[in-house]
Design a protein around this motif. Structure first.
Motif, PDB file in Angstrom:
ATOM      1  N   ARG A  82       7.844  11.950  -0.734  1.00 55.15           N
ATOM      2  CA  ARG A  82       6.438  12.130  -0.394  1.00 55.15           C
ATOM      3  C   ARG A  82       5.999  11.043   0.560  1.00 55.15           C
ATOM      4  NH1 ARG A  82       5.074  11.935  -6.435  1.00 55.15           N
ATOM      5  NH2 ARG A  82       7.017  10.794  -6.246  1.00 55.15           N
ATOM      6  N   ILE A 107       8.447   7.714  -2.855  1.00 57.97           N
ATOM      7  CA  ILE A 107       7.294   7.654  -1.953  1.00 57.97           C
ATOM      8  C   ILE A 107       7.607   6.726  -0.790  1.00 57.97           C
ATOM      9  CG2 ILE A 107       4.880   6.867  -1.747  1.00 57.97           C
ATOM     10  CD1 ILE A 107       4.567   7.626  -4.740  1.00 57.97           C
ATOM     11  N   LEU A 146      -1.033  11.259   0.351  1.00 64.17           N
ATOM     12  CA  LEU A 146      -1.377  10.049  -0.394  1.00 64.17           C
ATOM     13  C   LEU A 146      -1.832   8.967   0.583  1.00 64.17           C
ATOM     14  CD1 LEU A 146       1.876   9.724  -2.595  1.00 64.17           C
ATOM     15  CD2 LEU A 146      -0.283  10.789  -3.253  1.00 64.17           C
TER      16      LEU A 146
ATOM     17  N   LEU B 196       0.770   4.463  -7.465  1.00 64.46           N
ATOM     18  CA  LEU B 196       0.793   5.488  -6.412  1.00 64.46           C
ATOM     19  C   LEU B 196       1.554   6.719  -6.918  1.00 64.46           C
ATOM     20  CD1 LEU B 196      -0.267   5.908  -3.562  1.00 64.46           C
ATOM     21  CD2 LEU B 196       1.830   4.936  -2.659  1.00 64.46           C
ATOM     22  N   ALA B 197       2.630   6.488  -7.688  1.00 61.17           N
ATOM     23  CA  ALA B 197       3.405   7.596  -8.247  1.00 61.17           C
ATOM     24  C   ALA B 197       2.551   8.412  -9.217  1.00 61.17           C
ATOM     25  CB  ALA B 197       4.647   7.064  -8.946  1.00 61.17           C
ATOM     26  N   ILE B 198       1.759   7.720 -10.043  1.00 62.47           N
ATOM     27  CA  ILE B 198       0.892   8.394 -11.015  1.00 62.47           C
ATOM     28  C   ILE B 198      -0.114   9.293 -10.285  1.00 62.47           C
ATOM     29  CG2 ILE B 198      -1.001   7.952 -12.650  1.00 62.47           C
ATOM     30  CD1 ILE B 198       0.693   5.406 -13.486  1.00 62.47           C
ATOM     31  N   LEU B 199      -0.690   8.756  -9.204  1.00 64.59           N
ATOM     32  CA  LEU B 199      -1.623   9.539  -8.390  1.00 64.59           C
ATOM     33  C   LEU B 199      -0.972  10.809  -7.882  1.00 64.59           C
ATOM     34  CD1 LEU B 199      -3.556   7.379  -5.807  1.00 64.59           C
ATOM     35  CD2 LEU B 199      -4.485   8.893  -7.537  1.00 64.59           C
ATOM     36  N   SER B 200       0.251  10.624  -7.427  1.00 65.07           N
ATOM     37  CA  SER B 200       0.972  11.744  -6.835  1.00 65.07           C
ATOM     38  C   SER B 200       1.226  12.835  -7.881  1.00 65.07           C
ATOM     39  CB  SER B 200       2.269  11.209  -6.247  1.00 65.07           C
ATOM     40  OG  SER B 200       3.098  12.256  -5.905  1.00 65.07           O
ATOM     41  N   ILE B 201       1.566  12.429  -9.110  1.00 62.66           N
ATOM     42  CA  ILE B 201       1.802  13.402 -10.189  1.00 62.66           C
ATOM     43  C   ILE B 201       0.481  14.067 -10.580  1.00 62.66           C
ATOM     44  CG2 ILE B 201       2.662  13.734 -12.552  1.00 62.66           C
ATOM     45  CD1 ILE B 201       4.827  12.871 -10.576  1.00 62.66           C
ATOM     46  N   MET B 202      -0.606  13.289 -10.598  1.00 61.43           N
ATOM     47  CA  MET B 202      -1.915  13.866 -10.931  1.00 61.43           C
ATOM     48  C   MET B 202      -2.285  14.962  -9.930  1.00 61.43           C
ATOM     49  SD  MET B 202      -3.984  10.381 -11.944  1.00 61.43           S
ATOM     50  CE  MET B 202      -5.637  11.090 -12.075  1.00 61.43           C
ATOM     51  N   LEU B 203      -1.869  14.769  -8.713  1.00 64.82           N
ATOM     52  CA  LEU B 203      -2.131  15.712  -7.637  1.00 64.82           C
ATOM     53  C   LEU B 203      -1.418  17.040  -7.876  1.00 64.82           C
ATOM     54  CD1 LEU B 203      -3.601  15.210  -5.003  1.00 64.82           C
ATOM     55  CD2 LEU B 203      -1.429  14.668  -3.950  1.00 64.82           C
ATOM     56  N   GLU B 204      -0.201  16.935  -8.396  1.00 61.57           N
ATOM     57  CA  GLU B 204       0.594  18.147  -8.656  1.00 61.57           C
ATOM     58  C   GLU B 204       0.099  18.880  -9.894  1.00 61.57           C
ATOM     59  OE1 GLU B 204       4.582  16.791  -9.171  1.00 61.57           O
ATOM     60  OE2 GLU B 204       4.494  15.648  -7.296  1.00 61.57           O
TER      61      GLU B 204
END
Lengths: 205, 205
Positions: A82, A107, A146, B196-204
């Motif tokens: 990502r 990422i 992001l 940042l990874a957590i944000l990305s998963i929340m997005l999915e």
């Protein structure tokens, strides 16, 4: 795998992953009880959190460590790819651009933006710094969803609005101010000073 | 004032404070309902959180804004004077040292430590960099109880152990690894990549 995870559980998955990756190579099995004890948490909570992933513990032996790591990495999309962008190439922005930890989570920060003409056109840690006018074009070209915001507080909301306009769906905000977006955009806030203040109060309490 | 606050409530106090400080000068009163709506939270929760401070809301009019700000600042000890040290003067450490936000919370980073002899003896943002051998002497001299750890993951535990030995009581850890200390020491962990990874998963999700 269940993606309907509460944020509070999701936040703990990287903690488990870091812990497991730090265990000695030789250990084949890990138990929820062992993880709980090492991290100072409750065992039921650990088991519940891990149940969101595809990991399957076995009675008495626990989890195969390598399988549990793989399940967590899979859940957290660590092997994905990502793209993220960053706004604000000041001291903090430079540190974040130079930080190698993002690729552990699949990422990559692919570009940065700054309003200072002296910075645009240069590179930091191999990442090109663009002007804010180029944000829309680059964000679309790079298919980034992001963004990391490292600008001073008074510019954070304006920058966030612009990023959302350009197609950004998730923002990690380091500016010491709340960013408001519409409900489709997710925002996490890291307030470094507030975190140190909270620690200090916990110490007194 | 009640210092027996849950961490989850304590964490929200700086958010309220930032929000209130960002309101236009002319506004004299704020209501818990107004704060709740602006921050996307429940009104009861806001009222409960603010009740830990000495602020007293009045029926119908709400809080006097300046009084509520003062009560939050008082609770968070923003007008106090506490010393912190930093370990690891790499890119992130430099950014934290250059960051001006700590004095909003009455905290000053007074010294930094690094194992690189090329860095020791120099200054970053007016803060002297000492060798790790000088840590005990300086931490005691400066009466610092707070520390910020910005070293690579593999050194974080060792550095934390050393800091606790030197009298540090609270650690803000930026290294992407869990630090274990005895129960008297409080630790908070900021894992930038995991956020940042957590944000990305929340997005999915």
């Amino acid at each position: 795998m269940n993606k309907d995870i509460p944020v509070i559980s999701l936040q703990r998955l990287p903690v488990y992953l870091n812990y497991l990756k730090g265990l000695p190579e030789g250990e084949t099995y890990v138990s929820s009880g062992g993880i709980a004890a090492a991290l100072g948490m409750g065992e039921v909570l650990v088991r519940k959190d891990l149940a969101y992933t595809s990991a399957a513990g076995k009675p008495r032996v626990g989890y195969v460590k390598s399988e549990l790591i793989a399940a967590l990495e899979d859940y957290l999309n660590c092997n994905g790819r990502r793209s993220a962008v960053l706004v604000g190439a000041g001291a903090l922005g430079r540190a974040v651009l130079s930080y190698g930890g993002f690729n552990n989570y699949g990422i990559e920060i692919v570009a940065a933006f700054d309003s200072d003409p002296e910075k645009t056109g240069t590179e930091i840690a191999g990442k090109r710094i663009y002007s804010m006018d180029e944000a829309e074009r680059e964000i679309k070209r790079l298919k980034a969803e992001l963004a990391v915001v490292c600008v001073p507080a008074q510019f954070a909301q304006e920058v966030a609005d612009k990023l959302v306009e350009c197609g950004i769906k998730a923002i990690l905000n380091f500016a010491p101010v709340m960013i408001r977006t519409d409900d489709k955009v997710v925002v996490r806030h890291i307030d470094v000073a507030a975190n140190l203040a909270i620690l200090s109060i916990m110490l007194e309490g």
